[in-house]
Scaffold this motif. Structure first.
Motif, PDB file in Angstrom:
ATOM      1  N   ARG A 642       0.789  -1.225   0.000  1.00 16.02           N
ATOM      2  CA  ARG A 642       0.000   0.000   0.000  1.00 16.02           C
ATOM      3  C   ARG A 642       0.827   1.284   0.000  1.00 16.02           C
ATOM      4  O   ARG A 642       0.285   2.380   0.096  1.00 16.02           O
ATOM      5  N   GLY A 643       2.146   1.174  -0.028  1.00 12.62           N
ATOM      6  CA  GLY A 643       2.957   2.390  -0.065  1.00 12.62           C
ATOM      7  C   GLY A 643       3.068   3.045   1.303  1.00 12.62           C
ATOM      8  O   GLY A 643       2.905   2.388   2.340  1.00 12.62           O
ATOM      9  N   ALA A 644       3.323   4.352   1.291  1.00 12.98           N
ATOM     10  CA  ALA A 644       3.620   5.067   2.548  1.00 12.98           C
ATOM     11  C   ALA A 644       2.347   5.419   3.311  1.00 12.98           C
ATOM     12  O   ALA A 644       2.071   6.575   3.610  1.00 12.98           O
ATOM     13  N   THR A 645       1.572   4.404   3.627  1.00 11.24           N
ATOM     14  CA  THR A 645       0.399   4.603   4.480  1.00 11.24           C
ATOM     15  C   THR A 645       0.549   3.728   5.719  1.00 11.24           C
ATOM     16  O   THR A 645       1.163   2.668   5.650  1.00 11.24           O
ATOM     17  N   PRO A 646      -0.032   4.146   6.845  1.00  6.30           N
ATOM     18  CA  PRO A 646       0.122   3.349   8.068  1.00  6.30           C
ATOM     19  C   PRO A 646      -0.550   1.980   7.979  1.00  6.30           C
ATOM     20  O   PRO A 646      -0.270   1.101   8.779  1.00  6.30           O
ATOM     21  N   ASP A 647      -1.444   1.800   7.026  1.00  5.15           N
ATOM     22  CA  ASP A 647      -2.160   0.528   6.924  1.00  5.15           C
ATOM     23  C   ASP A 647      -1.350  -0.490   6.125  1.00  5.15           C
ATOM     24  O   ASP A 647      -0.544  -0.127   5.285  1.00  5.15           O
ATOM     25  N   SER A 648      -1.638  -1.751   6.380  1.00  3.27           N
ATOM     26  CA  SER A 648      -1.077  -2.769   5.495  1.00  3.27           C
ATOM     27  C   SER A 648      -2.187  -3.254   4.580  1.00  3.27           C
ATOM     28  O   SER A 648      -3.372  -3.148   4.906  1.00  3.27           O
ATOM     29  N   GLY A 649      -1.808  -3.774   3.455  1.00  2.00           N
ATOM     30  CA  GLY A 649      -2.813  -4.257   2.513  1.00  2.00           C
ATOM     31  C   GLY A 649      -2.236  -4.378   1.133  1.00  2.00           C
ATOM     32  O   GLY A 649      -1.018  -4.540   0.966  1.00  2.00           O
ATOM     33  N   TYR A 650      -3.114  -4.306   0.169  1.00  2.00           N
ATOM     34  CA  TYR A 650      -2.701  -4.581  -1.215  1.00  2.00           C
ATOM     35  C   TYR A 650      -3.337  -3.595  -2.181  1.00  2.00           C
ATOM     36  O   TYR A 650      -4.378  -3.007  -1.901  1.00  2.00           O
ATOM     37  N   ARG A 651      -2.715  -3.482  -3.324  1.00  2.00           N
ATOM     38  CA  ARG A 651      -3.271  -2.712  -4.431  1.00  2.00           C
ATOM     39  C   ARG A 651      -2.601  -3.205  -5.712  1.00  2.00           C
ATOM     40  O   ARG A 651      -1.669  -4.019  -5.664  1.00  2.00           O
ATOM     41  N   VAL A 762      -5.768  -4.612   5.000  1.00  2.00           N
ATOM     42  CA  VAL A 762      -5.742  -5.791   5.869  1.00  2.00           C
ATOM     43  C   VAL A 762      -5.713  -5.349   7.321  1.00  2.00           C
ATOM     44  O   VAL A 762      -6.520  -5.786   8.139  1.00  2.00           O
ATOM     45  N   LYS A 763      -4.797  -4.476   7.661  1.00  2.00           N
ATOM     46  CA  LYS A 763      -4.735  -3.964   9.036  1.00  2.00           C
ATOM     47  C   LYS A 763      -4.556  -2.456   9.001  1.00  2.00           C
ATOM     48  O   LYS A 763      -3.757  -1.936   8.210  1.00  2.00           O
ATOM     49  N   THR A 764      -5.269  -1.793   9.866  1.00  2.00           N
ATOM     50  CA  THR A 764      -5.094  -0.351   9.996  1.00  2.00           C
ATOM     51  C   THR A 764      -4.043  -0.078  11.072  1.00  2.00           C
ATOM     52  O   THR A 764      -3.654  -0.987  11.820  1.00  2.00           O
ATOM     53  N   PHE A 765      -3.626   1.171  11.170  1.00  2.00           N
ATOM     54  CA  PHE A 765      -2.670   1.517  12.227  1.00  2.00           C
ATOM     55  C   PHE A 765      -3.259   1.174  13.598  1.00  2.00           C
ATOM     56  O   PHE A 765      -2.568   0.674  14.485  1.00  2.00           O
ATOM     57  N   GLU A 766      -4.561   1.419  13.759  1.00  2.00           N
ATOM     58  CA  GLU A 766      -5.208   1.128  15.050  1.00  2.00           C
ATOM     59  C   GLU A 766      -5.136  -0.373  15.347  1.00  2.00           C
ATOM     60  O   GLU A 766      -4.942  -0.780  16.496  1.00  2.00           O
ATOM     61  N   ASP A 767      -5.297  -1.204  14.300  1.00  2.00           N
ATOM     62  CA  ASP A 767      -5.152  -2.660  14.507  1.00  2.00           C
ATOM     63  C   ASP A 767      -3.754  -2.979  15.014  1.00  2.00           C
ATOM     64  O   ASP A 767      -3.571  -3.771  15.938  1.00  2.00           O
ATOM     65  N   PHE A 768      -2.763  -2.373  14.391  1.00  2.00           N
ATOM     66  CA  PHE A 768      -1.381  -2.632  14.816  1.00  2.00           C
ATOM     67  C   PHE A 768      -1.183  -2.190  16.264  1.00  2.00           C
ATOM     68  O   PHE A 768      -0.526  -2.869  17.048  1.00  2.00           O
ATOM     69  N   VAL A 769      -1.760  -1.041  16.613  1.00  2.00           N
ATOM     70  CA  VAL A 769      -1.610  -0.552  17.996  1.00  2.00           C
ATOM     71  C   VAL A 769      -2.271  -1.535  18.948  1.00  2.00           C
ATOM     72  O   VAL A 769      -1.691  -1.924  19.971  1.00  2.00           O
ATOM     73  N   GLN A 770      -3.476  -1.957  18.584  1.00  2.00           N
ATOM     74  CA  GLN A 770      -4.212  -2.885  19.450  1.00  2.00           C
ATOM     75  C   GLN A 770      -3.461  -4.204  19.619  1.00  2.00           C
ATOM     76  O   GLN A 770      -3.481  -4.817  20.669  1.00  2.00           O
ATOM     77  N   ASN A 771      -2.772  -4.616  18.559  1.00  2.00           N
ATOM     78  CA  ASN A 771      -2.024  -5.884  18.611  1.00  2.00           C
ATOM     79  C   ASN A 771      -0.637  -5.735  19.211  1.00  2.00           C
ATOM     80  O   ASN A 771       0.173  -6.653  19.110  1.00  2.00           O
ATOM     81  N   ASN A 772      -0.354  -4.573  19.769  1.00  2.00           N
ATOM     82  CA  ASN A 772       0.990  -4.318  20.306  1.00  2.00           C
ATOM     83  C   ASN A 772       2.060  -4.545  19.249  1.00  2.00           C
ATOM     84  O   ASN A 772       2.979  -5.338  19.420  1.00  2.00           O
ATOM     85  N   GLU A 773       1.923  -3.843  18.144  1.00  2.00           N
ATOM     86  CA  GLU A 773       2.886  -3.994  17.053  1.00  2.00           C
ATOM     87  C   GLU A 773       3.453  -2.638  16.641  1.00  2.00           C
ATOM     88  O   GLU A 773       3.659  -2.371  15.461  1.00  2.00           O
ATOM     89  N   ARG A 774       3.710  -1.797  17.627  1.00  2.00           N
ATOM     90  CA  ARG A 774       4.333  -0.514  17.309  1.00  2.00           C
ATOM     91  C   ARG A 774       5.848  -0.634  17.418  1.00  2.00           C
ATOM     92  O   ARG A 774       6.361  -1.363  18.258  1.00  2.00           O
ATOM     93  N   ILE A 775       6.528   0.124  16.571  1.00  2.00           N
ATOM     94  CA  ILE A 775       8.004   0.108  16.531  1.00  2.00           C
ATOM     95  C   ILE A 775       8.513   1.399  17.182  1.00  2.00           C
ATOM     96  O   ILE A 775       8.054   2.471  16.797  1.00  2.00           O
ATOM     97  N   PRO A 776       9.415   1.392  18.075  1.00  2.00           N
ATOM     98  CA  PRO A 776      10.044   0.248  18.734  1.00  2.00           C
ATOM     99  C   PRO A 776       9.344  -0.079  20.049  1.00  2.00           C
ATOM    100  O   PRO A 776       9.901  -0.796  20.871  1.00  2.00           O
ATOM    101  N   TRP A 777       8.151   0.459  20.231  1.00  2.00           N
ATOM    102  CA  TRP A 777       7.460   0.276  21.519  1.00  2.00           C
ATOM    103  C   TRP A 777       7.274  -1.201  21.830  1.00  2.00           C
ATOM    104  O   TRP A 777       7.429  -1.636  22.979  1.00  2.00           O
ATOM    105  N   ASN A 778       6.894  -1.992  20.787  1.00  2.00           N
ATOM    106  CA  ASN A 778       6.642  -3.419  21.003  1.00  2.00           C
ATOM    107  C   ASN A 778       7.487  -4.318  20.102  1.00  2.00           C
ATOM    108  O   ASN A 778       7.727  -5.479  20.427  1.00  2.00           O
ATOM    109  N   ILE A 779       7.883  -3.780  18.953  1.00  2.00           N
ATOM    110  CA  ILE A 779       8.609  -4.569  17.931  1.00  2.00           C
ATOM    111  C   ILE A 779       9.951  -3.872  17.681  1.00  2.00           C
ATOM    112  O   ILE A 779       9.991  -2.652  17.591  1.00  2.00           O
ATOM    113  N   PRO A 780      11.043  -4.625  17.557  1.00  2.00           N
ATOM    114  CA  PRO A 780      12.325  -3.954  17.287  1.00  2.00           C
ATOM    115  C   PRO A 780      12.309  -3.186  15.959  1.00  2.00           C
ATOM    116  O   PRO A 780      11.660  -3.593  14.994  1.00  2.00           O
ATOM    117  N   ALA A 781      13.041  -2.082  15.943  1.00  2.00           N
ATOM    118  CA  ALA A 781      13.204  -1.318  14.709  1.00  2.00           C
ATOM    119  C   ALA A 781      14.079  -2.114  13.730  1.00  2.00           C
ATOM    120  O   ALA A 781      14.835  -3.003  14.148  1.00  2.00           O
TER     121      ALA A 781
END
Ligand code: SF4
Length: 1018
Positions: A642-651, A762-781
């Motif tokens: 999806r390019g430089a957007t906080p969401d993951s997905g496809y196009r 597929v996932k929005t930024f909020e989904d990532f936050v909810q899943n504890n998938e922020r960098i580097p807060w929860n996931i290594p950079a």
């Protein structure tokens, strides 16, 4: 974390998938239709709308813009009647949260690229001298045979070929082009955006936060939630060029963000600012270092983030003038753990080599790592301090008074800037496109990364947010590391010392900096990676220079043009033999103008040049064979992220219209066809699959099946089918099955959703936050230690270990003065001490000597967009001509030099005498000591009907003509603004020389001699 992720992967049921998409599509479509005053839903099938045009059907094809690295989501509006079909307009896709339905003037005028009378329509073979338009038309087979024959005659070896790509391949086709070089055994790619963008601009930030391409696909500036937006550098990318940034900037402005712009010129970005600070060129690093000092001195830094999520608490000691990490090592010398001082146990403890937090020691105890220590030594008596303290030392001299002197602006402006950054949250600092470029650039950008880290604005709303795709890569890498360590396959360590881990993740899925490290160190600069034992020419050039006791010319880079010119002069050696370059193959890039013009004209003059493009750019004047490409609305391509957007997905890019010219072949098909003709098809397809983690057998099977009808068609008719693209189809066949499994739906549903809506989230930024998938807060950079690296371990463990120390690549931060007309800008690998007055950072020239800056203008992205009639018209109407096509000079300065509005002036480099001859625009909106030059002009190929019209204002040389011919020793970029210039009125002879068109020897082969067909049958 694994269970959280798998839960999330299953979260979207097929029913939900269809339901959610229907709702969002309907809402966005309704808004879009209302805005267009249309009466039909954009996502319905083609309609027969009598009110518009009797008998005509209108439909919208979702796709992706292909003009710049923003790669915006678009809708191509197509009209059709019988076998007539034509794209009539391009809009932004309202479902996209990359560009939010917005497009720039370039994107809107995309149909005029396709229906442009200058388009290359048939293969061409050179018949006359280089530097002129002299070609004969050829059939595809003839052109390919000619290339093969020349390869045989010249006895071309793979390492003697340079593949040259521009922004379009960089942003769109990395997954296909990097594997091509691996399979073809071509170790050298020279990319025009790589040099000024990815390395001139991004590297310092990338080394700090773990990205690679912060413009195109890895970082979303979350301006709409920012309180403070700082746009730093020439026009900033939000206003200068990228709609993915600009659309967010617009939201930020609407939401009341305070905007500060630092730029010597009142740019478009500065015109929207609450505070414009016209800083002196070359002062940016000093300003940034002063800001770091201010934040630390006044406790305006985010103690929690810095302590736990950066490597600021790591202990370091000095060795030969360099701060070195204090580490526990394995017997093989690799890092086992870093040391920090724990304020709870009041002792030195070990923390894991790669993780996202410093909250736990290696034995799992909760710790509080200190940011400052006193009286600590290693067992052998070396003084220890923290990285944080070393940073304090590095910036200690940059008081506000000193910074004000260097920046040459009112002190109150610097004070307000510092105070707002210190006290407002959240903040986003957008870096400029073609901002100040000198050897200080990497340190300056590194300082910006450090400021964002100190203020805790990494991966938070309103700050820098990692793209969904980058985040998925970081998660995959973290999981791979954990599983390999837990199963005993590798010992814990920093990633660049654990290549087994990196090689277990498909290279193109690796997050940013890790992808670059693998590509640079383990592939392109590694002779044993290549069957022929030759690394890329820039790596051989580094080797040649260092063997002479000099510095390298691109110590940590990827795809620079460094060393190509020197190799052709016989100055590059490998294994005691000259490293020859014989063939340049360009794809969608114009090195005759986008790279250093005077050198590249010689390179192109002396090499066998194959050019793949849609327009006869100035590079065509030097091409030996020209192969015509299809435009982006004529292509159907693989599914992508999806390019430089906080969401993951496809196009996906879908073909909207049949190809207008039957001899054009889309470049992805062309590259696979070449591999087929040259006998490395299987290797190529396998590399593509492996690099992306797709099943190689399935992709190979699909590619073989889809390719053969196209091969047969080409053999039978000599032209290419107007519809379809086998590479895109084969990829989509395989990808849609995998995505369908991920989303619990069917491949047809995946393709149908992409066909009707253009994007799948597929996932929005909020989904990532909810899943504890922020960098580097929860996931290594995506960096060797996993933390945000204020101390760059890549600079220490790779660059310093290989090339020794230089302030240009200090692992923490060093002040690199502008070194006007000196430093590394004079001769590759050699530092030339600047002479007075250029050795004083507070130096200011007195006209006619001036500082020189270049700037991007919003209507033009790259040189090929100058040939779009409507964009040419926008930049040359009565109001805009002087602003967009003339050099900016301050009114008072101009008066003192006797220069009037519209006069031709000479801008001459004091470094090497290189020259630009352009017209002058007098304005108050630029510093009196600075001349500013718009970047896109300077074409002189008569085959370019529109581009050449600017000749009467800008002359026939590109800005790159004035760039130094030397290289930054770290990144290989040209120090495009590390020199001063002399400005005077131009002479009649100069004006005459600089307004000449190139000669035409065979007018009948000029592309514009052929009319665009009126009907386009399918
Ligand atoms: S910013 Fe403009 S040119 Fe670039 S991709 Fe978006 S619409 Fe196309």
């Amino acid at each position: 974390m694994e269970s959280e992720k798998s839960k999330n992967e299953l979260r979207i049921s097929r029913r939900d998938f269809l339901k959610v998409s229907a709702i969002t599509a309907a809402a966005a479509a309704a808004g879009y239709a209302a805005s267009k005053n249309f009466v039909f839903d954009i996502f319905s099938p083609p309609v027969d709308e009598e009110q518009l045009q009797p008998g005509y059907q209108y439909s919208y094809v979702p796709s992706m813009c292909g003009i710049c690295s923003s790669v915006c989501d678009i809708l191509v509006n197509v009209e059709q009647k019988g076998n007539y079909i034509r794209a009539i307009e391009i809009d932004g896709n309202p479902l996209s949260n990359l560009n939010y339905g917005k497009l720039c003037a370039r994107g809107r005028s995309g149909t005029l690229i396709t229906y442009n009378k200058d388009r290359l329509k048939k293969p061409l073979i050179r018949t006359g001298p280089k530097g002129t338009w002299a070609f004969k038309e050829a059939e595809w087979d003839e052109a390919i045979q000619y290339i093969l024959q020349k390869f045989q005659e010249l006895n071309v070896q793979p390492w003697e070929i340079v593949l040259s790509g521009g922004a379009i391949p960089c942003a769109n086709y990395r997954p296909e082009f990097i594997p091509f070089t691996f399979a073809a055994q071509i170790p050298t790619i020279a990319g025009s955006p790589m040099q000024p963008c990815l390395f001139g601009e991004h590297l310092g930030i990338n080394l700090t936060i773990g990205t690679f391409d912060i413009h195109g696909d890895e970082l979303a500036d979350d301006f709409q939630h920012s309180s403070l937006i700082v746009i730093w550098g020439n026009n900033g990318n939000p206003a200068g060029i990228f709609v993915n940034k600009g659309s967010r900037l617009g939201k930020g402005l609407a939401n009341g963000a305070f905007v500060i712009v630092l730029d010597p010129r009142q740019s478009e970005a500065a015109s929207k600012a609450d505070l414009w600070i016209p800083v002196k060129p070359g002062s940016d690093l000093a300003i940034a270092m002063g800001l770091i000092k201010y934040l630390i001195d006044n406790n305006y830094y985010d103690d929690y983030f810095v302590r736990y999520h950066t490597n600021a608490p790591f202990l370091v000691y000095q060795e030969n003038g360099v701060y070195v990490p204090y580490t526990a090592n394995y017997e093989d010398g690799t890092v086992q753990a870093f040391y920090v001082y724990d304020e709870i146990s009041q002792s030195i403890v070990q923390v894991p080599p790669y993780t996202n937090t410093n909250m736990y020691s290696v034995d799992g105890k909760t710790i509080r790592p200190a940011l400052r220590v006193q009286n600590l030594t290693t067992p052998d008596g070396k003084q220890l301090i923290t990285v944080f303290q070393a940073l304090e030392q590095a910036v200690s001299q940059f008081t506000i008074d000193y910074v004000t002197q260097i920046a040459d602006v009112d002190k109150s402006l610097i004070e307000e800037f510092y105070f707002r950054v210190g006290t407002m949250r959240p903040i986003d600092i957008a870096t400029g496109q073609k901002g100040q470029e000198g050897s200080y650039t990497t340190m300056w950008r590194k300082a910006i990364g450090i400021i964002m880290a100190l203020t805790g604005n990494i991966d938070v709303r309103g700050g820098w947010i990692y793209s969904g795709d980058h985040r998925e890569g970081a998660i995959q890498l973290f999981q791979t590391y954990n599983s390999m360590v837990n199963s005993g396959q590798v010992k814990p360590g920093i990633l660049i010392q654990r290549p087994q881990v990196l090689m277990s993740v498909p290279v193109l899925n690796l997050p940013g900096q890790m992808m670059q490290y693998v590509a640079t160190a383990l592939a392109y600069c590694n002779p044993s990676f290549w069957q022929h034992g030759h690394p890329a020419v820039w790596c051989a050039y580094n080797n040649t220079l260092t063997s002479q006791g000099l510095k390298p010319a691109a110590a940590f880079s990827l795809f620079p043009d460094t060393g190509i010119y020197e190799a052709m002069q016989g100055q590059v050696q490998w294994n005691g033999q000259p490293y020859n370059i014989k063939v340049i193959m360009t794809c969608c890039v114009n090195p005759a103008k986008n790279m250093q013009e005077s050198e590249w004209k010689q390179i192109l003059q002396n090499a066998f040049v194959i050019m793949v493009d849609i327009f006869p750019t100035d590079t065509a004047l030097y091409a030996d064979v020209i192969l015509p490409d299809a435009t982006y609305i004529e292509r159907e391509e693989p599914i992508t992220n999806r390019g430089a957007t906080p969401d993951s997905g496809y196009r996906r890019r879908w073909q909207a219209i049949p190809r207008v010219y039957p001899y054009t072949i889309p470049e992805l098909d062309l590259f696979v066809l070449l591999s087929y003709k040259l006998g490395f098809f299987e290797q190529y397809v396998t590399w593509m699959a492996n690099s992306l983690g797709l099943p190689a057998d399935q992709l190979l099977q699909a590619m073989q099946k889809e390719m053969m009808p196209f091969v047969q068609y080409l053999e039978k008719y000599g032209t290419y089918p107007r519809w379809g693209e086998f590479v895109g189809k084969a990829f989509a066949d395989v990808q849609s099955k995998i995505i369908a499994q991920q989303l619990n739906t069917t491949p047809d549903d995946v393709l149908s959703k992409l066909r009707t809506e253009g994007v799948i989230t597929v996932k929005t930024f909020e989904d990532f936050v909810q899943n504890n998938e922020r960098i580097p807060w929860n996931i290594p950079a995506g960096l060797p230690t996993g933390r945000i690296e204020i101390y760059s371990t890549i600079l220490y463990y790779y660059v310093i270990k290989n090339f020794g120390y230089d302030p240009t690549w200090d692992p923490i931060l060093a002040y690199v003065p502008p070194n006007w007309n000196a430093g590394y800008a004079v001769t590759p690998g050699q530092f030339v001490q600047p002479q007075p007055p250029y050795n004083d950072p507070t130096f200011k020239p007195t006209p006619p000597e001036m500082f020189y800056i270049e700037f991007k203008i919003p209507p033009i992205a790259y040189t090929f967009t100058t040939n779009v009639p409507i964009l040419e018209a926008i930049t040359s109407n009565s109001y805009h001509t002087n602003i967009y096509q003339f050099a900016w000079i301050n009114k008072k300065t101009a008066q003192s030099l006797g220069i009037n509005e519209g006069d031709w002036i000479a801008i001459i480099s004091k470094l090497n005498g290189a020259k630009l001859i352009v017209r002058a625009h007098l304005t108050e909106w630029i510093r009196p000591d600075t001349i500013g030059v718009p970047e896109p002009w300077g074409q002189n190929n008569p085959a370019l009907t529109y581009s050449t019209r600017s000749l009467k204002n800008f002359g026939n040389r590109a800005v790159t003509n004035i760039w130094p011919q030397s290289y930054d020793p770290l990144t290989g970029h040209r120090m495009a603004q590390q020199f001063t210039v002399l400005v005077r009125k131009a002479t009649p002879d100069e004006i005459s020389e600089y307004t000449q068109l190139a000669q035409v020897q065979t007018p009948d082969t000029l592309p514009s001699q052929e009319n665009i067909p009126g009907n386009y049958t399918t």
